[in-house]
Design a protein around this motif. Structure first.
Motif, short mmCIF file in Angstrom:
data_model
loop_
_atom_site.label_atom_id
_atom_site.label_comp_id
_atom_site.label_asym_id
_atom_site.label_seq_id
_atom_site.Cartn_x
_atom_site.Cartn_y
_atom_site.Cartn_z
N LEU B 632 0.82 -1.22 0.00
CA LEU B 632 0.00 0.00 0.00
C LEU B 632 0.85 1.26 0.00
O LEU B 632 0.38 2.32 -0.39
CB LEU B 632 -0.92 0.02 1.23
CG LEU B 632 -2.08 -0.96 1.17
CD1 LEU B 632 -2.85 -0.93 2.47
CD2 LEU B 632 -3.01 -0.64 0.00
N GLU B 637 5.68 8.89 0.15
CA GLU B 637 4.95 9.68 1.15
C GLU B 637 4.53 8.83 2.33
O GLU B 637 4.55 9.31 3.46
CB GLU B 637 3.77 10.42 0.54
CG GLU B 637 2.75 9.53 -0.14
CD GLU B 637 1.59 10.34 -0.70
OE1 GLU B 637 1.21 10.08 -1.84
OE2 GLU B 637 1.07 11.20 0.02
N PHE B 638 4.16 7.58 2.10
CA PHE B 638 3.80 6.72 3.23
C PHE B 638 4.85 5.66 3.52
O PHE B 638 4.77 4.99 4.54
CB PHE B 638 2.41 6.11 3.02
CG PHE B 638 1.31 7.13 3.06
CD1 PHE B 638 1.07 7.86 4.22
CD2 PHE B 638 0.56 7.42 1.93
CE1 PHE B 638 0.07 8.82 4.26
CE2 PHE B 638 -0.43 8.39 1.96
CZ PHE B 638 -0.68 9.09 3.13
N LYS B 640 7.85 5.94 4.86
CA LYS B 640 8.38 7.15 5.47
C LYS B 640 9.88 7.03 5.78
O LYS B 640 10.31 6.05 6.38
CB LYS B 640 7.62 7.47 6.76
CG LYS B 640 6.15 7.78 6.51
CD LYS B 640 5.47 8.33 7.75
CE LYS B 640 4.00 8.59 7.48
NZ LYS B 640 3.36 9.31 8.59
N LEU B 641 10.60 8.04 5.38
CA LEU B 641 12.04 8.12 5.68
C LEU B 641 12.30 9.46 6.34
O LEU B 641 11.61 10.44 6.09
CB LEU B 641 12.86 8.00 4.40
CG LEU B 641 12.71 6.66 3.66
CD1 LEU B 641 13.43 6.71 2.32
CD2 LEU B 641 13.24 5.50 4.50
N ALA B 642 13.32 9.49 7.19
CA ALA B 642 13.62 10.70 7.95
C ALA B 642 14.15 11.80 7.03
O ALA B 642 14.86 11.55 6.07
CB ALA B 642 14.66 10.39 9.02
#
Lengths: 326, 711
Positions: B632, B637-638, B640-642
């Motif tokens: 999904l 955007e989902f 997630k990386l710093a």
């Protein structure tokens, strides 16, 4: 990406003449930060793009007697950096700064923020806006930690992605929608709608209309926005609250509390508005107002935590507004 | 034959100092060309059609509509009728066309009929995996039953970390061109010398028939060693087009879906100890998945390997999801998380400082002295003893701070590597290796070693890598590159210098043993006044260029390189207990690297490793949908990386004490990325007073743990 026709008008009149009567006939291209990715992912394939970035009358932010006039093609960065906005509407500046990608702030427009499509991962994966292939909701039965906790009783379970919508509703803004047959004004809280059928949109704008201007009345409110967002870098908020308070001395005479990213549209928390009227704002009152705001929450299987986050957003936005200049 | 050793620690001019990477300016300004930037004249673009189903049989594939599209030059079906698809994203067909847009539109125009089959894409709940879980069998050391009975304290907990992907900034792909009896290939690879052989094997060509070129690669992390289906099919499409270059690069969604994952790891773990903190017993029931092939087998107990009594059970779960590839320190991050979180929980139950518990149990690790020293050094840099509080004793107010730690290990011995050093009569120096710079600073390290050896400034040495016509050097995996290339470069350059001294010794009237290369001169040892400038010395070569080879043989390191390091990482976090949001305050990393080549890029490696730890601890995870069987969050955007604001302060200390330095060069890319994940999750437990069992420490997981604590 399906082939499309590209139109580059320089006036609003010309632009609205290029729009269609159905969504797949034409799409308005402003910053393109959402539209282009929808097209590249084949989620949306309009036959014509109408670029509005060369229409001068759609840009700029200025104030007159009626209030603050924001051109629909003003960038989110212009809004975030505008001294006029910072002075009168900190809630709007805070909401704009919450768009934490400088690239998106630079390219994205105010109108685009209001008209962008939801980020629901089922929708973006091509499962439809309501993500209910065969009538069965993928959201209800699947991964819904980022989905709606309010207003989710119908088929729409996604959350409105607009960062600026809640603040504009709380501030009582009015939007101007223009078509080739004329223009109409719509209150910000009537602009957002919850669709009940696949193929309809989350906004009251019609396919042949262009959002041209947002007017924010100078209301003399204390206002603030608080975002609960995991990352400092580009990240969608998990819950936000924008509040605008009319004060009479230290007492709230009337309040508008609007939640973001918790419902298919910016969510006007009228229970909180009613609770706050006539009260003097303390932390305990803010906490109770936050509880009232979420009293009708109906979380899905994985997102009950968002009720807590939305409460925190309301409480912190109220406390920030109380500390803000009136 | 010259003898090979590193210059003495106090006598190095360049090695171990802080040197900026040679290609930094090129990269920062955008002038550096990555393979995905290459566009050759007359090039075709290829797009891949992938399966939307996680498990299905292909019934039919109809390419007629796609073939008829204007601009489409070729279609290759790779999963034809009858193929059983085992994960969503499996390649069905590759299309070549005049533009990327046409290729993508055409791929979508291919009509595929599937017969969907039942799938499993989630492994967090072992019971639900049923027959898809394969147990490896129980392993017992000592008498765990008795040891747990005798233990003063037994701590039990559940722990888990999810599947991650590599998420290379430059996705997987290549440009390739079939040119008669040979192939020109511009891949994005960790394996310049080896990828040609992998491609040619699949195309029934001799390995020498593939010429590989690559200047820069935008990340690999272990996922870019082979030619892959896109390499093979892209090259075949080039052949079918009559030899036009064909470019295939995965889009972000496909990259995140099928180009490799780090296996997950989950476990129920029990640790027994004496009241003084001495660990006496270990029991683990763990499971993991790296995709359809199962996979993921964390070595437990990690680092604390000789806990006297152990019972271990592990199951590999087969999922209908994209398969595992080596991911920066394979199996170690998982093992470190499962072990060091369980030991932190034991310390909390004992009401002891975990620093003391780790110190106390250093004797059951393979390098007690190293870990004790590193724990102390890290604690000093963190101000641990001053800041640490017992679990949950973090004061009033919604914001709680906490500390956590972890220790780790890695091999990092140098790979097989061949280098040529050339010294020309005009004084120019060139080093050639069929190696690659993954962004770690390999190019710069080679230049440092050669310039150090020749007594020349860094810019007097030209490094040529990224071409398989150069002497073969190993793929960059397992942190083996720095050991391999520094040794081969050192040897080749020592050999070349020896030849140069042969040429200049007669004219200086000295035996070559009395000569040395220092400060851009060849001079008499102990008498700098008697010298020839580098240029004048090289002029003595007449018309002859020196070309000497150096070899790193992993089996005979000769003291120049070795393997096996320890490291300690600590984290300080701040948790908003009203929102469950965790923010990094500070990280400390102490790392053994053997002989240090370049302080600056070594620190950069550790910064990068720590940042990956922050991502994995706080936000990064692959999210699968059991209904559709699909990923999904195959996007940025989902998934997630710093960003910069999420990282906090990172303090790095590299061990350069003599006992570390004397061991020779050892790789550090992988150990740098192991410990911090566990340290951060331990810091969260310390801050909020309760263990959040599964990483990443997202708001919903942190709030759920707090709710359990308060219940």
């Amino acid at each position: 990406m399906q082939p499309f026709e590209y139109a580059n008008p320089t006036t609003v009149k010309e632009a609205v003449g290029l729009l269609g009567n159905k969504w797949d006939e034409a799409a308005v291209l402003a910053g393109g930060t959402d539209l282009i990715s929808l097209m590249k992912d084949y989620v949306y394939s309009p036959k014509r793009l109408v670029n509005i970035k060369n229409i001068k009358e759609l840009g700029g932010i200025r104030a007159d007697k009626a209030g603050l006039r924001i051109g629909a093609a003003a960038t989110i960065d212009e809004l975030a950096e505008s001294p006029l906005v910072a002075k009168n509407f900190p809630s709007l500046a805070q909401a704009a700064r919450g768009v934490t990608s400088p690239q998106i702030r630079n390219m994205g427009t105010v109108g685009g923020d209001l008209c962008q499509r939801p980020r629901c991962w089922y929708y973006r994966d091509g499962q439809g806006l309501l993500a209910s292939p065969g009538g069965r909701s993928l959201v209800t039965n699947g991964e819904n930690k980022y989905h709606a906790i309010l207003g989710n009783g119908g088929p729409a379970k996604f959350v409105s992605a607009s960062s600026l919508g809640p603040a504009l509703i709380a501030l009582g803004a009015t939007l101007t929608l223009q078509s080739s047959s004329g223009s109409r004004k719509v209150a910000a809280d009537k602009f957002f709608v919850t669709p009940s059928a696949e193929g309809s949109r989350e906004i009251a704008l019609l396919p042949n209309e262009l959002l041209t201007e947002i007017l924010v009345p100078m209301g003399g409110t204390k206002n603030a926005t608080y975002e609960v967002r995991q990352k400092e870098a580009l990240d969608w908020p998990l819950a936000t609250a924008s509040v605008a308070l009319k004060m009479s001395g230290s007492t709230v005479s009337s309040a508008r509390v609007v939640l973001g990213h918790v419902a298919p549209m910016p969510w006007a928390a009228t229970q909180a508005d009613q609770f706050l009227a006539g009260k003097s704002l303390t932390e305990a009152v803010a906490e109770d107002a936050a509880k009232a705001a979420l009293s009708n929450a109906t979380p899905l299987s994985q997102n009950a935590y968002k009720v807590q986050l939305a409460r925190v957003a309301v409480k912190r936005a109220l406390m920030a507004a109380a500390g803000a200049r009136g | 034959m010259p003898e090979y050793s590193w210059p003495e620690q106090g006598k190095r001019r360049l090695m171990g100092t802080r040197i900026s990477r040679l290609d930094g300016g090129e990269k920062a300004s955008g002038r550096a060309k990555y393979t995905s930037d290459l566009n050759k004249p007359d090039m075709l673009f290829s797009a891949v059609l992938t399966s939307p189903h996680a498990h299905a049989k292909v019934v039919s594939v109809d390419t007629s509509a796609a073939k008829a599209m204007k601009g489409v030059t070729g279609i290759r079906v790779v999963s034809g009728p009858g193929t059983e698809i085992q994960w969503a994203g499996t390649e069905i067909a590759f299309v070549a066309a005049a533009s990327e847009e046409i290729a993508r539109d055409a791929a979508r125009a291919i009509k595929v009929q599937y017969d969907p089959m039942p799938h499993l894409v989630k492994e967090e709940n072992l019971a639900a995996a049923g027959v898809r879980a394969k147990a490896a069998g129980e392993a017992i050391t000592g008498d765990p039953d008795q040891a747990f009975k005798d233990a003063d304290v037994v701590s039990e907990g559940s722990y888990g970390i999810p599947v991650l992907t590599h998420c290379c900034l430059e996705p997987h792909g290549q440009v390739s061109q079939w040119a008669g009896d040979k192939i020109e290939m511009w891949p994005s690879t960790q394996n310049v010398s080896g990828i040609g052989g992998d491609l040619s094997k699949n195309l029934e060509l001799p390995a020498t028939g593939v010429h590989v070129h690559m200047d820069h690669v935008g990340g690999g992390f272990g996922s870019k060693f082979n030619s892959d289906r896109w390499g093979i099919e892209g090259t075949r499409l080039s052949k079918e087009s009559g030899g036009k270059p064909v470019k295939v690069f995965l889009d972000r969604a496909t990259e995140l879906t099928i180009a490799g994952v780090r296996p997950s790891a989950f476990g129920r773990i029990k640790v027994g100890a004496k009241r003084d903190g001495t660990i006496t017993a270990w029991q683990s029931e763990t499971w993991a998945s790296g995709g359809f092939g199962g996979g993921g087998s964390p070595p437990l107990p990690y680092v604390f390997t000789t806990i006297p009594n152990q019972r271990k059970n592990h199951s590999a779960v087969s999922l209908n999801a994209g398969g595992a590839r080596a991911w920066r320190a394979p199996n170690h991050q998982q093992a470190c998380y499962l072990t060091d979180c369980a030991i932190e929980d034991l310390a909390a139950k004992l009401r002891m400082d975990p620093l003391d518990v780790f110190m106390k149990n250093a004797d059951v690790t393979p390098r007690a002295d190293v870990y004790r020293l590193q724990l102390k050094q890290a604690a000093d840099l963190m101000d641990w003893k001053k800041k640490w509080h017992a679990r949950g004793d973090s004061g009033s107010g919604p914001i709680k701070k906490g500390l956590g730690l972890a220790i780790h290990t890695w091999g990092g011995g140098g790979h097989a590597s061949n280098a040529i050093t050339r010294i020309s009569p005009d004084g120019s120096v060139e080093i050639e290796l069929g190696s690659q710079d993954l962004g770690t600073g390999t190019r710069t390290a080679i230049a440092i070693v050669a310039a150090e050896t020749l007594g020349l400034p860094l810019n007097a040495v030209k490094v040529k890598i990224g071409d398989n016509a150069y002497p073969p050097s190993g793929g960059s995996g397992g942190s083996t590159t720095i050991g391999g290339v520094s040794v081969s470069t050192r040897k080749a350059t020592v050999n070349a210098l020896d030849k140069l001294l042969d040429a200049v010794a007669p004219s200086m009237g000295l035996p070559k043993e009395q000569l040395e290369a220092v400060d851009g001169k060849i001079q008499q040892k102990g008498n700098a006044a008697k010298n020839l400038t580098w240029k004048a010395a090289c002029a003595k070569l007449g018309a002859k260029t020196i070309s000497e080879t150096g070899v790193n043989d992993p089996k005979n390191p000769g003291g120049l390189m070795s393997a096996g390091v320890g490291g300690c990482q600590m984290a300080e976090v701040s948790v908003d207990t009203e929102t469950g949001i965790v923010k990094m305050v500070k990280s400390v990393a102490v790392q053994d690297v053997g002989t240090l080549v370049n302080l600056k890029t070594a620190e950069s490696q550790i910064f990068g490793g720590c940042i990956m730890g922050v991502c994995g601890a706080l936000m990064e995870e692959r999210i699968m949908d059991q209904q559709t069987g699909r990923v999904l969050n195959a996007d940025m955007e989902f998934y997630k990386l710093a960003g910069i604001g999420d990282i906090g302060e990172i303090v790095v200390k590299i061990n350069t004490e003599p006992q570390f330095d004397k061991r020779g060069v050892i790789g550090l890319g992988e150990p740098a990325s192991i410990g911090l994940l566990a340290a951060i999750c331990n810091a969260v437990a310390n801050a909020i007073g309760v263990r959040v069992p599964n990483a990443p420490m997202t708001p919903e997981r942190v709030l759920a743990a707090l709710e359990r604590r308060n219940a």
